[in-house]
Write an enzyme that holds these catalytic residues in place. Structure first.
Site, PDB file in Angstrom:
ATOM      1  N   HIS A 169       0.821  -1.223   0.000  1.00  0.00           N
ATOM      2  CA  HIS A 169       0.000   0.000   0.000  1.00  0.00           C
ATOM      3  C   HIS A 169       0.850   1.267   0.000  1.00  0.00           C
ATOM      4  O   HIS A 169       0.325   2.350  -0.224  1.00  0.00           O
ATOM      5  CB  HIS A 169      -0.915   0.013   1.227  1.00  0.00           C
ATOM      6  CG  HIS A 169      -2.003  -1.021   1.160  1.00  0.00           C
ATOM      7  ND1 HIS A 169      -3.327  -0.696   1.031  1.00  0.00           N
ATOM      8  CD2 HIS A 169      -1.962  -2.374   1.177  1.00  0.00           C
ATOM      9  CE1 HIS A 169      -4.062  -1.803   0.997  1.00  0.00           C
ATOM     10  NE2 HIS A 169      -3.242  -2.843   1.081  1.00  0.00           N
ATOM     11  N   ASP A 380       3.719   9.701  -0.877  1.00  0.00           N
ATOM     12  CA  ASP A 380       2.540   8.951  -0.455  1.00  0.00           C
ATOM     13  C   ASP A 380       2.248   7.887  -1.501  1.00  0.00           C
ATOM     14  O   ASP A 380       2.231   8.203  -2.705  1.00  0.00           O
ATOM     15  CB  ASP A 380       1.339   9.909  -0.342  1.00  0.00           C
ATOM     16  CG  ASP A 380       0.316   9.447   0.689  1.00  0.00           C
ATOM     17  OD1 ASP A 380       0.252   8.233   0.947  1.00  0.00           O
ATOM     18  OD2 ASP A 380      -0.417  10.302   1.222  1.00  0.00           O
TER      19      ASP A 380
HETATM   20  O1  F6P Z   1      -0.880   3.285   4.423  1.00  0.00           O
HETATM   21  C1  F6P Z   1      -0.249   2.355   5.187  1.00  0.00           C
HETATM   22  C2  F6P Z   1      -0.946   2.122   6.504  1.00  0.00           C
HETATM   23  O2  F6P Z   1      -0.303   1.119   7.227  1.00  0.00           O
HETATM   24  C3  F6P Z   1      -2.387   1.745   6.337  1.00  0.00           C
HETATM   25  O3  F6P Z   1      -2.569   0.387   6.110  1.00  0.00           O
HETATM   26  C4  F6P Z   1      -3.001   2.248   7.603  1.00  0.00           C
HETATM   27  O4  F6P Z   1      -4.327   2.606   7.428  1.00  0.00           O
HETATM   28  C5  F6P Z   1      -2.190   3.480   7.917  1.00  0.00           C
HETATM   29  O5  F6P Z   1      -0.947   3.305   7.293  1.00  0.00           O
HETATM   30  C6  F6P Z   1      -2.094   3.709   9.408  1.00  0.00           C
HETATM   31  O6  F6P Z   1      -1.216   2.794   9.943  1.00  0.00           O
HETATM   32  P1  F6P Z   1      -1.207   2.185  11.396  1.00  0.00           P
HETATM   33  O7  F6P Z   1      -1.639   0.764  11.240  1.00  0.00           O
HETATM   34  O8  F6P Z   1       0.207   2.308  11.811  1.00  0.00           O
HETATM   35  O9  F6P Z   1      -2.140   2.984  12.246  1.00  0.00           O
END
Ligand code: F6P
Length: 484
Positions: A169, A380
């Site tokens: 992602h 990003d």
């Molecule tokens: O974009 C990557 C990501 O890990 C997403 O999967 C998640 O929504 C966001 O960052 C927030 O991450 P965390 O799991 O560290 O709260």
């Protein structure tokens, strides 16, 4: 390597993601229950999971014992348990203080800690073991994101009969940066356990192909990697599958009467300004919040936005135990205070800063209340906020200032693209986005809305799973079809 018979479970489709799509609810009687947390990924995968007898393997977000299999809101879930030490070493350490800054162009300095790496391997093994035990013979397993890059190979070593997809992602960095990682070979090898590797942008896929040549010694041809020389050749495909949002659902929320009324109320609460700028981000150093604030502060000093302008900056709390995030919070809050101190009049600060998390309805109301949305990340993978904004603007009003360093910039041609490091360029784009004629703004918004409506998250999931289905597995025992 064991076959389908001795380790197989019952599920035809297994999603493996760091987090479970549920939130813990503390009940009045002292017990806990789980409430599904709405989000694009779940929305896209839920129908597939229902059709293909699916299960979602993930972590609850806190230290605790393995929850095992349970059900919430009609979703079959499997909760992996992590110790406090694993949360520190895997999540806070290796994921958020090593991989996150490394994969985002070293905007912050990555920390390379050997204990964290051990925890990363341990936790990946835990997820892989759970997934391998739950998958039915010939099942499809879809692993998500940088927290679980070793999982594809770990599953492959236990189950040669399954199809494995992986989607990253976040960005995948260029080799010169990736090569800093002391465990680069193991990470590339982990990913090459999959049949299909999905990335947000073509550049990310290209960076991975190069890393697989340099760090693993693989042969590549086009988007295909041949990881194993001389042995049975199992090809792996690496390509771009840009993720999106549940556009129809977001539009439906925005169209609710209460939401449109709330949007009007928000403008009233802000003092009925002529111009509302909006930023909505996780409080993360990749998002370019400081660059945006500084540009805005300068525009105010230069009087280029008119006196009745406000910026609403929502910065939702994130990863608060990681040092770089604490430091960023301090810096953002000092900057907001400085701008307000210099430019506010009694009762009308030019920045409304909200260090909070809001439900989807309030977010939709904020999107509708804005004249200009500011999305200025330094890096990003995609940036779903920009797509959410576009999907919510059923009124076809509002403009978007968007960093060229986001995956979304490849798709949202109607945005004012900026390099957030170029303060003069950013200021110019904000002024243009704020002063453009109504017809031109509408034309731009319409084009972006068409894109986001057609290429929504369901389209993304279907395209990925179709490609996974078609990926040659090179293993005669393999070959269950990916669910459509
Ligand atoms: O974009 C990557 C990501 O890990 C997403 O999967 C998640 O929504 C966001 O960052 C927030 O991450 P965390 O799991 O560290 O709260």
């Amino acid at each position: 390597m064991s076959g389908p018979d001795d380790r197989a479970g019952d599920y035809g489709f297994v999603v493996v993601a760091s987090r479970l799509p549920v939130d813990r609810v503390e009940e009045a009687d002292g017990g806990t229950s789980w409430r599904p947390s709405p989000g694009g990924l779940v929305a896209a995968l839920e129908p597939v999971m229902r059709k293909a007898d699916g299960v979602w393997v993930g972590w609850t977000g806190g230290a605790g014992p393995e929850l095992g299999a349970f059900e919430a809101g009609g979703l079959q879930l499997f909760g992996v348990g992590l110790s406090a030490e694993q949360v520190r070493g895997h999540y806070e350490g290796f994921c958020n203080a090593t991989l996150w800054p490394l994969y985002h162009d070293v905007i912050a300095q990555p920390v390379f800690d050997r204990d964290w790496w051990d925890r990363y391997q341990e936790v990946n093994r835990r997820f892989a073991r759970a997934a391998a035990g739950l998958a039915a013979p010939g099942a499809t397993i879809w692993v998500h994101d940088y927290q679980l890059q070793l999982v594809p190979r770990m599953i492959r070593e236990q189950r040669s009969d399954v199809r494995i997809g992986f989607f990253n992602h976040i960005p995948f960095p260029c080799y010169e940066i990736f090569a800093q990682l002391p465990w680069r070979r193991q990470v590339v090898g982990g990913l090459l356990g999959a049949d299909l590797l999905g990335f947000q942008r073509r550049n990310d896929a290209g960076n991975f192909l190069r890393a697989s040549r340099r760090a693993w010694g693989a042969l590549t041809r086009g988007s295909t990697v041949r990881p194993e020389r001389g042995r049975q050749v199992r090809p792996v495909r690496a390509a771009a599958f840009p993720i999106s949002v549940d556009s129809a659902a977001l539009e439906q929320i925005a169209r609710q009467q209460e939401v449109t009324a709330r949007a009007r109320e928000i403008r009233d609460l802000l003092g009925d300004p002529d111009l509302v700028l909006l930023g909505i981000d996780r409080l993360d150093y990749t998002k370019g919040i400081l660059h945006r604030l500084n540009a805005y502060g300068e525009l105010l000093s230069e009087g280029r936005l008119g006196p009745r302008t406000v910026l609403v900056q929502v910065a939702s709390p994130s990863r608060e135990r990681v040092e770089a995030y604490r430091a960023l919070r301090d810096e953002v809050e000092v900057t907001v205070s400085r701008i307000n101190g210099e430019h506010a009049e009694l009762g009308s600060p030019p920045v409304h800063y909200l260090h909070q998390t809001y439900p989807r309805e309030e977010m939709a109301a904020l999107y509708l209340a804005a004249d200009v949305m500011l999305v200025t990340p330094l890096r990003d993978g995609m940036n779903l906020v920009s797509k959410e904004y576009v999907a919510s603007r059923y009124d076809e009003n509002g403009t978007l200032v968007l960093s060229e360093f986001t995956g979304a910039a490849d798709e949202l041609g109607g945005a004012f693209l900026v390099n957030p490091y170029d303060t003069e360029g950013l200021k110019g784009a904000i002024v243009r986005a704020a002063t453009i004629g109504r017809a031109e703004a509408r034309r731009r918004m319409r084009a972006m809305r068409r894109r986001v409506a057609e290429y929504d998250v369901a389209h993304w999931a279907a395209t990925f799973l179709e490609a996974l289905n078609q990926a040659p597995t090179g293993d005669s025992a393999s070959g269950g079809a990916a669910p459509g």
